[in-house]
Design a protein around this motif. Structure first.
Motif, PDB file in Angstrom:
ATOM      1  N   UNK A  29      41.295  32.307  47.066  1.00 33.11           N
ATOM      2  CA  UNK A  29      41.539  33.562  45.834  1.00 33.11           C
ATOM      3  C   UNK A  29      40.834  32.789  44.651  1.00 33.11           C
ATOM      4  N   UNK A  30      41.484  31.513  44.498  1.00 35.58           N
ATOM      5  CA  UNK A  30      41.078  30.802  43.381  1.00 35.58           C
ATOM      6  C   UNK A  30      39.570  30.566  43.178  1.00 35.58           C
ATOM      7  N   UNK A  89      37.330  42.566  41.988  1.00 35.55           N
ATOM      8  CA  UNK A  89      38.755  42.570  41.153  1.00 35.55           C
ATOM      9  C   UNK A  89      39.807  43.179  41.835  1.00 35.55           C
ATOM     10  N   UNK A 102      37.709  33.858  42.448  1.00 36.62           N
ATOM     11  CA  UNK A 102      37.796  34.365  41.502  1.00 36.62           C
ATOM     12  C   UNK A 102      36.875  33.656  40.296  1.00 36.62           C
ATOM     13  N   UNK A 103      36.879  32.384  40.380  1.00 36.38           N
ATOM     14  CA  UNK A 103      36.055  31.523  39.457  1.00 36.38           C
ATOM     15  C   UNK A 103      34.809  32.007  39.553  1.00 36.38           C
ATOM     16  N   UNK A 160      34.204  35.421  38.319  1.00 32.65           N
ATOM     17  CA  UNK A 160      34.124  35.429  36.816  1.00 32.65           C
ATOM     18  C   UNK A 160      32.767  34.675  36.370  1.00 32.65           C
ATOM     19  N   UNK A 200      41.365  41.251  44.601  1.00 32.09           N
ATOM     20  CA  UNK A 200      42.179  40.166  44.112  1.00 32.09           C
ATOM     21  C   UNK A 200      43.523  40.421  43.526  1.00 32.09           C
ATOM     22  N   UNK A 201      43.626  41.483  42.865  1.00 35.52           N
ATOM     23  CA  UNK A 201      44.919  42.011  42.249  1.00 35.52           C
ATOM     24  C   UNK A 201      45.840  42.380  43.403  1.00 35.52           C
TER      25      UNK A 201
END
Lengths: 320, 213, 537
Positions: free
Chosen positions: C355-356, C327, C359-360, C363, C330-331
């Protein structure tokens, strides 16, 4: 097949709430990430004349805050998931036990009354059910999506799974651990019935073979395999005077604690009795010589289950 | 690169090249340690699950040969160490002599282990399977013990054979080494000692634990 | 000693087959790997495509469960061991590590060549195992199915993986020693590009985890050959022990796949935002943290396998911990874009796609790390979708991003930019179409590895298979236009993107010895200046 949603168990509905929370957290994070990326892509595209102002070079404030926020959210989810998991796998004491044996590629079920079924499991509603499961060959997995529950079924040991269904219906059963070519055929159904219907089903001999009470079948095996030769008729125990050999009493054994030669004390549950039959050297009972032969490879998993049912039925001091 | 002072073009000096090579060997040994790790872990785990059968299996092993072999390997590592010291002090002849001794001791281990001990084990019917000779309640656990035994000694023996080949290679190329330039001798020495250490873990697992209890 | 005066490009330095097959030049070896990896990627891809074809109908269009089981096993084995694990390290890593360090080659060039040959042997033994009759155990090889019941060519597959493991170890060892010993003067640890830090963390995992897998597979092979062994429950062995050992390698292996991808993205986002990387040290240490904690989470594959409640709780907590550094990364990438001057060239589009999708994938990892949720979702299509989002959506996007970014450096040619963008967008759309429906399927309870399935899952499977067609086109596009560019693409300058980093200071393609003069490093990486046109505002 019906009744996938809402889940047919209380715990299953709680799992759905947890999943919903996870979904909301995920959507919020995705909205934040995609939102910021889109915003910056438009606002700070190379051709845009918007002022970039002072750039911040100190990054640690941001780092600490988003690390702390992530940690806090993760910790909450961890507690939630962990707490529910513990409840998912702790059966109530009064659960109705049903025995399940997986093999390539079918589920064999045996009720305590000796009723047997294949690729189907009939249960009463509003009553906790505990499955005692083992496998004859490879690892299988007993999964009922409508109950939001599953567990691997391993050879050589007992796994348990419990649930309490509060709705009449027929629910899909899958094997979810790859077990060979026929993996996809290892499916079946769980039929949840009202208590009277269930009793009718048990009594009507729904099982194809003429069935015998599991404990009674176990008693025949107890004699046939020579168990009674040392442990005595009815498992009262043996001594040099009676059976010619010292062997522990089996009546009243189930649920009691047993002292081992290693000094450890264990509770005599299904698994312990199974180990005593198949790998007696692993569980040397204090005060007795290690002379019991192993029955590994000589009796099938189903017969072991019947023997266990018989030993369970032996009340202390009684002679069945 | 044949010139004594030469080094490959990615290094700044011959010394730089030498220390890089030694770092590589250490890292390789880390890999080897993790390679043998699962056997030791699985062995100890399996023994905890069924100690009496494991001990029954352990008592079937040939302790005298095990002890002799342990002494052979330790002596061999010692001889290698003396050989390495010889080349550091510039004595190529001393190095060759001591490395030959190390090689012979290692070869004796192989001969004793696989020519004598394994044959005795097989004749006694200790290979797991239908013909396994231990009966009674410990039968299945003792088979597990011997599955570990044959597997790990074979693998250790294979490493030892590779080590013997490397030693032979060092001896054959002894003329290239001087008191300044002998990093291959050092590198092979690290590997040779490593095989020794693996044996020093296997030895108690195989021969001692079963007899101690 | 040094190759004097004329700086011949590495591509021009010999044209014979022998000059390629016996080269020790890290750049040529990277090209050899690139060709091999591309071949295996499409071989594994064909298997995936046939699987999606089979699943169009609930009855299974291939007609045989045996064929289907072999296909998904082949897909897994090829993709994991001869594509995902090696992909970025052996191609981009091989090519760039010495260039980014300011070195002339890796520490052990012959070892590097040897690892390529091992890799080729491994790949073809794996293909042999498939052609000779296949493996039907899945890539996870659970015992006792694999050791005592399967009729496939399991031992051949193990030999392939064993050899591929040697190749991985050789590569990882080479990188670690190179990064320690061959940094250019002035290149301190914190002056290294993040890509090298990621590669370093990756290499540590390769060197320490791969041997555990090698030993585990040997133990299973022993059991298979002699019919008796340490995982056999009949003699008191424990099949769960196999799972522990297997996942002790195979979970860290996931980080082997994704960490180099993080490195690639950390190079590309600053370059196309014309801005310094936000939170360099945090990104660096996040990589190291992932490598370390990654070794401690293997048990989360076994929440319903029969391990204790206590171990499940510990592994769940650790699994959440390992998600934190991801995380953070990503930030920080988003922070890098903030107040930048963002260009939308193909590498950046692939990076944003990464990144998209990552991130999915990350999560949904939270779903399966939550114990009670995992009980429902594990071993269903939810898990399939989750790890494809991370490993294919994430890792393959990063691989393509890197390949497009450094393509001009590697080949000296520019590819057609519009085609590059079209490829990036097609892959992103196709990927989501293929795998998003699988999340839903998993929630609804559809189990993995089913040749035929209940009819209620048919519509979503059809959608997923349709997406696979788009995805396949997306993957074929780069194969087409990148190959085209080799012959017809414009010549690339030394630094077509205006990026920082030592690799851009030498000609494209670089000379054999990389740098005419060994560079001396004085600056931290990513020192992008604000474009002058806007600076006075």
């Amino acid at each position: 097949m019906n009744g996938y949603w809402p889940s047919a168990t209380t715990e299953g509905r709680e799992v759905d709430v947890l999943l919903l929370a996870l979904l909301l957290v995920s959507c919020a994070v995705l909205a934040l990430v995609f939102g910021l990326i889109l915003l910056y892509m438009i606002r700070y595209r190379a051709g845009s004349g918007v002022s970039r102002g002072e750039r911040s070079h100190k990054t640690w404030r941001f780092e600490i805050s988003w690390t702390a926020a992530t940690l806090a959210i993760f910790f909450g989810l961890f507690i939630w998931g962990g707490d529910l998991y513990v409840r998912l796998f702790q059966p109530p004491a009064d659960a109705l036990q049903i025995y399940v044996v997986g093999k390539q590629w079918m589920w064999k079920v045996e009720h305590q009354g000796g009723q047997r079924e294949i690729n189907a499991l009939h249960i009463p509603i509003n009553r906790p059910i505990q499955l005692v499961m083992t496998s004859e060959d490879v690892i299988h997995d007993f999964a009922v999506p409508a109950f939001r529950i599953k567990h691997d079924v391993l050879p050589g040991r007992y796994q348990t799974l419990w649930f309490q269904v509060d709705r009449i219906g027929v629910f899909q059963l899958f094997c979810t651990q790859l077990c060979g070519v026929g993996h996809y055929t290892m499916t079946g159904e769980v039929v949840a019935m009202s208590q009277p219907d269930f009793e009718n089903w048990l009594a009507s001999g729904a099982a194809p073979e003429g069935h015998e009470d599991m404990a009674a079948a176990g008693k025949d095996l107890f004699t046939a395999h020579g168990c009674s030769g040392c442990h005595g008729e009815g498992g009262v125990g043996g001594s040099p005077e009676t059976t010619g050999i010292a062997a522990p009493a089996l009546s009243g054994l189930y649920g009691r604690s047993v002292k081992l030669q290693t000094g450890a004390t264990v509770t005599a549950d299904d698994k312990f009795i199974r180990d005593c039959i198949l790998t007696p050297d692993k569980t040397p009972v204090a005060g007795y010589p290690l002379i019991m032969p192993s029955f590994a490879g000589q009796i099938s998993e189903e017969k072991v289950l019947r023997l266990i049912a018989y030993i369970k039925s032996l009340k202390s001091g009684s002679r069945t | 690169m044949s010139d004594a002072a030469a080094h490959e073009f990615q290094f700044s000096s011959a010394a730089h090249q030498r220390e890089t090579a030694i770092s590589g060997i250490w890292l390789f040994l880390a890999t080897e340690a993790l390679f043998f790790g699962p056997i030791f872990l699985a062995w100890i785990y399996a023994r905890l699950a069924d100690p009496s059968a494991f001990d029954a299996g352990g008592r079937q092993t040939e302790l005298a040969i095990g002890v002799t072999n342990t002494a052979l390997l330790i002596a061999s590592s010692f001889a290698y160490g003396v050989g390495l010291a010889c080349i550091e002090f510039g004595s190529r002849r001393g190095m060759v002599l001591w490395l030959l001794i190390a090689w012979a001791l290692g070869a004796a281990f192989i001969g004793l282990k696989f020519g004598v001990e394994w044959r005795m084990d097989l004749e006694k019917g200790l290979f797991p399977g239908a013909t396994f000779s231990v009966h009674g309640p410990s039968r299945s656990g003792a088979q597990l013990f011997f599955a570990f035994y044959f597997f790990s000694t074979a693998l250790h023996g294979l490493h030892l054979l590779v080590g013997l080949a490397l030693l032979a290679w060092i001896i054959a190329k002894a003329r290239q080494f001087t008191s300044e330039r002998h990093s291959p001798v050092r590198a092979v020495g690290l590997y040779w000692s490593f095989i020794d250490i693996i044996w020093l873990i296997l030895f108690p697992l195989i021969y001692l634990i079963g007899r101690a209890s | 000693m040094t190759h004097s005066a004329a700086h011949v490009s590495y591509l021009e330095d010999g044209h014979t087959l022998r000059s390629w097959l016996l080269t020790t030049d890290h750049k040529r070896i990277a090209i050899l790997y690139l060709v091999a990896i591309t071949f295996f990627f499409f071989a594994g891809g064909v298997a995936a495509f046939l699987m999606r074809y089979n699943l169009i109908s609930s009855h299974g269009l291939l007609g045989s469960a045996e064929t289907y089981n072999r296909l998904f096993s082949m897909h897994g084995i090829l993709m994991v061991w001869v594509f995902l694990v090696p992909a970025v390290p052996v191609t981009l890593g091989n090519f760039l590590t010495p260039l980014m360090l300011g070195a002339r080659d890796l520490a052990f060039p012959p070892l590097n060549l040897l690892s390529w040959y091992l890799f080729i042997v491994a790949g073809f033994v794996a293909l042999y195992a498939v052609v000779a009759g296949g493996v039907d155990t899945g890539w996870t090889f659970y015992t006792p199915l694999t050791s005592l019941y399967s009729k496939g060519h399991v031992v051949a597959a193990f030999i392939a993986i064993f050899i591929a493991g040697f190749s991985s170890i050789a590569t990882g060892l080479n990188f670690i020693v190179t990064i320690h010993k061959l940094r250019a003067p002035g290149m301190g640890w914190y002056k290294m590009p993040v890509f090298l830090w990621s590669l370093y963390a990756t290499s540590v995992i390769l060197v320490l985890a791969t041997p555990v897998l090698a030993m585990t597979l040997l133990l299973v092979a022993f059991e298979r050959i002699f019919g008796i062994g340490v995982f056999d429950p009949a003699i008191g062995g424990d099949p769960l022990l196999f799972q522990h050992l297997f996942w002790f390698y195979s979970h860290p292996a996931v980080y082997v796949m994704i960490l180099p991808g993080f490195g690639v993205i950390s190079e590309i986002v600053p370059a196309f935002s014309r801005k310094e990387l936000f939170g360099y040290k945090f990104i660096v240490w996040a990589s190291i943290a992932i490598a370390v904690i990654g070794f401690l989470v293997w048990g989360h594959h076994m929440f319903v396998a029969g391990t204790s409640l206590f171990s499940a709780i510990v592994f769940s907590l650790l699994s959440y911990m390992v998600a934190v550094p991801s995380a953070i990364k990503v930030f920080n990438w988003i922070g890098t874009m903030h107040k930048g001057y963002i260009h939308f060239d193909s590498p950046m589009l692939y990076a944003i796609g990464f990144i998209g999708l990552f991130t999915t994938g990350g999560l949904t990892g939270l779903f399966v790390a939550a114990l009670a949720a995992d009980v429902h979702l594990t071993q269903t299509y939810f898990v399939v979708a989750h790890f494809h989002y991370v490993m294919v959506g994430g890792m393959v996007s990063a691989y393509f991003a890197g390949l497009h970014f450094w393509w001009p450096k590697i080949t000296g040619r520019l590819y057609p930019e519009m085609w590059g963008r079209a490829g990036a967008i097609t892959i992103f759309v196709g990927f989501n179409l293929t795998f998003f429906p699988q999340f839903v399927l998993g929630y609804l309870g559809m189990p993995r590895r089913y040749f035929a399935y209940p009819q209620q899952f048919e519509a979503l499977n059809l959608l997923s298979s349709a997406g696979a067609v788009v995805l396949a086109i997306g993957y074929l596009l780069p194969l087409g236009y990148l190959t085209w560019s080799l012959l017809y693409g414009d010549r690339a300058s030394a630094n077509p993107w205006g990026a920082t980093g030592l690799e851009w200071s030498t000609p494209s393609p670089p000379p054999t010895e990389n740098f005419a003069v060994t560079p001396i490093v004085t600056q931290a990486p990513y020192q992008y200046e604000q474009p002058e046109a806007v600076i006075h505002e």
